[in-house]
Design a protein around this motif. Structure first.
Motif, PDB file in Angstrom:
ATOM      1  N   LEU A   1       9.174  -0.474  -0.233  1.00 45.99           N
ATOM      2  CA  LEU A   1       9.972  -1.650   0.111  1.00 45.99           C
ATOM      3  C   LEU A   1      10.779  -1.426   1.388  1.00 45.99           C
ATOM      4  O   LEU A   1      10.905  -2.336   2.215  1.00 45.99           O
ATOM      5  CB  LEU A   1      10.914  -2.015  -1.038  1.00 45.99           C
ATOM      6  N   LEU A   2      11.313  -0.238   1.559  1.00 48.96           N
ATOM      7  CA  LEU A   2      12.057   0.071   2.778  1.00 48.96           C
ATOM      8  C   LEU A   2      11.151   0.024   4.005  1.00 48.96           C
ATOM      9  O   LEU A   2      11.540  -0.480   5.054  1.00 48.96           O
ATOM     10  CB  LEU A   2      12.733   1.441   2.670  1.00 48.96           C
ATOM     11  N   GLY A   3       9.938   0.553   3.865  1.00 48.55           N
ATOM     12  CA  GLY A   3       8.974   0.487   4.971  1.00 48.55           C
ATOM     13  C   GLY A   3       8.592  -0.949   5.290  1.00 48.55           C
ATOM     14  O   GLY A   3       8.484  -1.335   6.451  1.00 48.55           O
ATOM     15  N   GLY A   4       8.396  -1.752   4.261  1.00 47.19           N
ATOM     16  CA  GLY A   4       8.101  -3.173   4.468  1.00 47.19           C
ATOM     17  C   GLY A   4       9.279  -3.914   5.060  1.00 47.19           C
ATOM     18  O   GLY A   4       9.120  -4.907   5.773  1.00 47.19           O
ATOM     19  N   GLY A   5      10.477  -3.424   4.775  1.00 46.20           N
ATOM     20  CA  GLY A   5      11.671  -4.029   5.360  1.00 46.20           C
ATOM     21  C   GLY A   5      11.694  -3.906   6.874  1.00 46.20           C
ATOM     22  O   GLY A   5      12.174  -4.804   7.569  1.00 46.20           O
ATOM     23  N   GLY A   6      11.160  -2.799   7.395  1.00 44.38           N
ATOM     24  CA  GLY A   6      11.068  -2.640   8.848  1.00 44.38           C
ATOM     25  C   GLY A   6      10.180  -3.706   9.469  1.00 44.38           C
ATOM     26  O   GLY A   6      10.506  -4.275  10.520  1.00 44.38           O
ATOM     27  N   VAL A   7       9.081  -4.000   8.814  1.00 44.10           N
ATOM     28  CA  VAL A   7       8.171  -5.044   9.310  1.00 44.10           C
ATOM     29  C   VAL A   7       8.837  -6.409   9.200  1.00 44.10           C
ATOM     30  O   VAL A   7       8.766  -7.228  10.128  1.00 44.10           O
ATOM     31  CB  VAL A   7       6.840  -5.017   8.535  1.00 44.10           C
ATOM     32  N   LEU A   8       9.520  -6.658   8.095  1.00 44.91           N
ATOM     33  CA  LEU A   8      10.188  -7.938   7.891  1.00 44.91           C
ATOM     34  C   LEU A   8      11.289  -8.166   8.929  1.00 44.91           C
ATOM     35  O   LEU A   8      11.393  -9.254   9.502  1.00 44.91           O
ATOM     36  CB  LEU A   8      10.766  -8.005   6.477  1.00 44.91           C
ATOM     37  N   ILE A   9      12.079  -7.149   9.199  1.00 42.89           N
ATOM     38  CA  ILE A   9      13.136  -7.272  10.210  1.00 42.89           C
ATOM     39  C   ILE A   9      12.522  -7.542  11.578  1.00 42.89           C
ATOM     40  O   ILE A   9      13.017  -8.380  12.340  1.00 42.89           O
ATOM     41  CB  ILE A   9      14.013  -6.009  10.232  1.00 42.89           C
ATOM     42  N   ALA A  10      11.428  -6.855  11.897  1.00 46.92           N
ATOM     43  CA  ALA A  10      10.770  -7.075  13.188  1.00 46.92           C
ATOM     44  C   ALA A  10      10.240  -8.506  13.303  1.00 46.92           C
ATOM     45  O   ALA A  10      10.402  -9.152  14.342  1.00 46.92           O
ATOM     46  CB  ALA A  10       9.632  -6.069  13.372  1.00 46.92           C
ATOM     47  N   MET A  11       9.633  -9.001  12.245  1.00 44.91           N
ATOM     48  CA  MET A  11       9.067 -10.355  12.286  1.00 44.91           C
ATOM     49  C   MET A  11      10.167 -11.415  12.383  1.00 44.91           C
ATOM     50  O   MET A  11      10.041 -12.368  13.153  1.00 44.91           O
ATOM     51  CB  MET A  11       8.212 -10.607  11.043  1.00 44.91           C
ATOM     52  N   LEU A  12      11.237 -11.252  11.604  1.00 41.63           N
ATOM     53  CA  LEU A  12      12.323 -12.229  11.651  1.00 41.63           C
ATOM     54  C   LEU A  12      13.029 -12.208  13.008  1.00 41.63           C
ATOM     55  O   LEU A  12      13.412 -13.252  13.529  1.00 41.63           O
ATOM     56  CB  LEU A  12      13.332 -11.964  10.529  1.00 41.63           C
ATOM     57  N   GLY A  13      13.183 -11.022  13.574  1.00 39.50           N
ATOM     58  CA  GLY A  13      13.814 -10.921  14.884  1.00 39.50           C
ATOM     59  C   GLY A  13      12.967 -11.514  16.000  1.00 39.50           C
ATOM     60  O   GLY A  13      13.486 -11.896  17.046  1.00 39.50           O
ATOM     61  N   ALA A  14      11.668 -11.601  15.787  1.00 43.40           N
ATOM     62  CA  ALA A  14      10.767 -12.103  16.824  1.00 43.40           C
ATOM     63  C   ALA A  14      10.438 -13.584  16.688  1.00 43.40           C
ATOM     64  O   ALA A  14       9.777 -14.143  17.564  1.00 43.40           O
ATOM     65  CB  ALA A  14       9.467 -11.305  16.793  1.00 43.40           C
ATOM     66  N   LEU A  15      10.883 -14.233  15.637  1.00 42.59           N
ATOM     67  CA  LEU A  15      10.508 -15.635  15.419  1.00 42.59           C
ATOM     68  C   LEU A  15      11.004 -16.560  16.534  1.00 42.59           C
ATOM     69  O   LEU A  15      10.253 -17.425  16.994  1.00 42.59           O
ATOM     70  CB  LEU A  15      11.044 -16.125  14.077  1.00 42.59           C
ATOM     71  N   ILE A  16      12.237 -16.399  16.964  1.00 44.37           N
ATOM     72  CA  ILE A  16      12.788 -17.298  17.989  1.00 44.37           C
ATOM     73  C   ILE A  16      12.056 -17.149  19.320  1.00 44.37           C
ATOM     74  O   ILE A  16      11.587 -18.147  19.877  1.00 44.37           O
ATOM     75  CB  ILE A  16      14.310 -17.088  18.127  1.00 44.37           C
ATOM     76  N   PRO A  17      11.922 -15.927  19.866  1.00 44.56           N
ATOM     77  CA  PRO A  17      11.190 -15.832  21.134  1.00 44.56           C
ATOM     78  C   PRO A  17       9.707 -16.186  21.007  1.00 44.56           C
ATOM     79  O   PRO A  17       9.114 -16.729  21.952  1.00 44.56           O
ATOM     80  CB  PRO A  17      11.377 -14.393  21.582  1.00 44.56           C
ATOM     81  N   ALA A  18       9.107 -15.929  19.855  1.00 46.45           N
ATOM     82  CA  ALA A  18       7.706 -16.300  19.668  1.00 46.45           C
ATOM     83  C   ALA A  18       7.556 -17.817  19.656  1.00 46.45           C
ATOM     84  O   ALA A  18       6.611 -18.368  20.221  1.00 46.45           O
ATOM     85  CB  ALA A  18       7.169 -15.695  18.377  1.00 46.45           C
ATOM     86  N   GLY A  19       8.508 -18.497  19.017  1.00 47.02           N
ATOM     87  CA  GLY A  19       8.486 -19.959  19.019  1.00 47.02           C
ATOM     88  C   GLY A  19       8.679 -20.529  20.415  1.00 47.02           C
ATOM     89  O   GLY A  19       8.042 -21.518  20.787  1.00 47.02           O
ATOM     90  N   ARG A  20       9.573 -19.911  21.193  1.00 50.05           N
ATOM     91  CA  ARG A  20       9.776 -20.361  22.579  1.00 50.05           C
ATOM     92  C   ARG A  20       8.514 -20.165  23.403  1.00 50.05           C
ATOM     93  O   ARG A  20       8.152 -21.010  24.222  1.00 50.05           O
ATOM     94  CB  ARG A  20      10.930 -19.600  23.225  1.00 50.05           C
ATOM     95  N   ALA A  21       7.837 -19.041  23.205  1.00 49.94           N
ATOM     96  CA  ALA A  21       6.597 -18.789  23.938  1.00 49.94           C
ATOM     97  C   ALA A  21       5.524 -19.788  23.530  1.00 49.94           C
ATOM     98  O   ALA A  21       4.740 -20.253  24.371  1.00 49.94           O
ATOM     99  CB  ALA A  21       6.112 -17.364  23.687  1.00 49.94           C
ATOM    100  N   ALA A  22       5.487 -20.155  22.263  1.00 54.58           N
ATOM    101  CA  ALA A  22       4.485 -21.117  21.789  1.00 54.58           C
ATOM    102  C   ALA A  22       4.759 -22.516  22.326  1.00 54.58           C
ATOM    103  O   ALA A  22       3.828 -23.276  22.599  1.00 54.58           O
ATOM    104  CB  ALA A  22       4.465 -21.134  20.264  1.00 54.58           C
TER     105      ALA A  22
END
Length: 134
Positions: A102-123
């Protein structure tokens, strides 16, 4: 207190990811514009940015969780010796295999949530504007 500290660390990690992804998408905006010009949809652009961040999150989780686990087993006994007491294994063995996953998956989750705003702007970026940007 521990929950508040954990939430603060998660927030700082997410903001760090946000900052780096904003800079990365600004650097690659011309490349994303070319991809959009040849037919990439906004959903595919969003997926492209999130996939690049997910890889970094997986690597961070694979490196960070074992390092944190090892550090826990080094620091906790040192803290016990510093106050003149031994710590039982109940205090040292607090993470099970499922919790470590779960802790390892948390790293992926934090990365994805942190990238949502700039990814949406790029889209949402217009192809013409992205191609003009150098």
């Amino acid at each position: 207190m521990a929950v508040l500290l954990t939430l603060m660390l998660i927030t700082v990690a997410g903001l760090g990811v946000l900052s780096s992804v904003v800079l990365d998408t600004r650097e690659r905006i011309h490349d994303l514009g070319v991809c959009k010009a040849i037919g990439m949809s906004p959903r595919q652009t969003l997926s492209l940015v999130l996939a690049s961040v997910a890889l970094i999150g997986v690597i961070g989780g694979l490196l960070g969780v074992p390092a944190g686990y090892a550090l826990h087993h080094v620091v906790m006994p040192m803290m016990g010796r510093a106050v003149g007491t031994g710590l039982p294994s109940l205090v040292l063995d607090v993470y099970g295999p499922f919790q470590l996953l779960l802790l390892g998956g948390g790293g992926v989750l934090i990365a994805m949530l942190g990238a949502l705003i700039p990814a949406g702007r790029a889209a949402r970026a217009r192809t013409v504007t992205a191609l003009r940007t150098e």
